[in-house]
Scaffold this motif. Sequence first.
Motif, mmCIF file in Angstrom:
data_model
loop_
_atom_site.group_PDB
_atom_site.id
_atom_site.type_symbol
_atom_site.label_atom_id
_atom_site.label_comp_id
_atom_site.label_asym_id
_atom_site.label_seq_id
_atom_site.Cartn_x
_atom_site.Cartn_y
_atom_site.Cartn_z
ATOM 1 N N GLN A 1 15.372 22.807 44.860
ATOM 2 C CA GLN A 1 14.728 24.122 44.838
ATOM 3 C C GLN A 1 14.150 24.479 46.204
ATOM 4 N N GLU B 1 21.922 21.982 34.847
ATOM 5 C CA GLU B 1 20.673 21.811 34.104
ATOM 6 C C GLU B 1 20.855 20.805 32.972
ATOM 7 N N ARG B 2 22.007 20.886 32.285
ATOM 8 C CA ARG B 2 22.303 19.943 31.204
ATOM 9 C C ARG B 2 22.425 18.521 31.742
ATOM 10 N N MET C 1 21.145 25.958 40.299
ATOM 11 C CA MET C 1 21.988 25.187 39.388
ATOM 12 C C MET C 1 22.454 26.076 38.251
ATOM 13 N N ASN C 2 23.684 25.833 37.821
ATOM 14 C CA ASN C 2 24.166 26.541 36.644
ATOM 15 C C ASN C 2 23.744 25.764 35.395
ATOM 16 N N LYS C 3 24.162 26.244 34.242
ATOM 17 C CA LYS C 3 23.767 25.612 32.969
ATOM 18 C C LYS C 3 24.263 24.163 32.879
ATOM 19 N N SER D 1 12.542 14.795 38.720
ATOM 20 C CA SER D 1 11.677 15.925 39.090
ATOM 21 C C SER D 1 11.631 16.111 40.603
ATOM 22 N N LEU E 1 14.967 17.539 41.715
ATOM 23 C CA LEU E 1 15.033 18.964 41.367
ATOM 24 C C LEU E 1 14.196 19.795 42.329
ATOM 25 N N PHE F 1 20.920 17.195 34.359
ATOM 26 C CA PHE F 1 19.595 16.654 34.681
ATOM 27 C C PHE F 1 18.803 16.301 33.429
ATOM 28 N N SER F 2 19.020 17.011 32.342
ATOM 29 C CA SER F 2 18.250 16.737 31.126
ATOM 30 C C SER F 2 18.873 15.631 30.276
#
Length: 120
Positions: free
Chosen positions: A34, A45-46, A40-42, A27, A30, A48-49
């Motif tokens: 920001q 994002e994937r 970030m592209n998809k 977090s 991220l 980081f998750s």
Amino acid sequence: MSIKKEKIYPDCPTLIKTVEIGCLTKSQLLNKLQQHSILMNKLGERLFSDDKFTISDTIYSVRTVELKVRDLGFSEGATIPQLFSKANQVGLKLCPLELGPYLRLEYMDQPEGSTNTIIV
């Protein structure tokens, strides 16, 4: 007419950088991206998750070597497995996955779509 021999790593121009990474949560990392308006592209994002994307809870340094694909002997390009194999042969190692976001923060002036260098 003379043919110039290409200089292959380590006898080629390189950019060596030391980057401190770790000690931020996902977090916090991220939020830092920001704050610097880094989108970030998809796939980012994937990443980081994903549970496989782990962040060290201690700060440590990673030394990177930036060079061109042709500096590994591939003047016509190469596949990722070829690059990884050659890099390993010349003593370079893959970076830890968590380096990516930290490295992006180091290159605030990175041109969009820059594909002519690799970091190993």
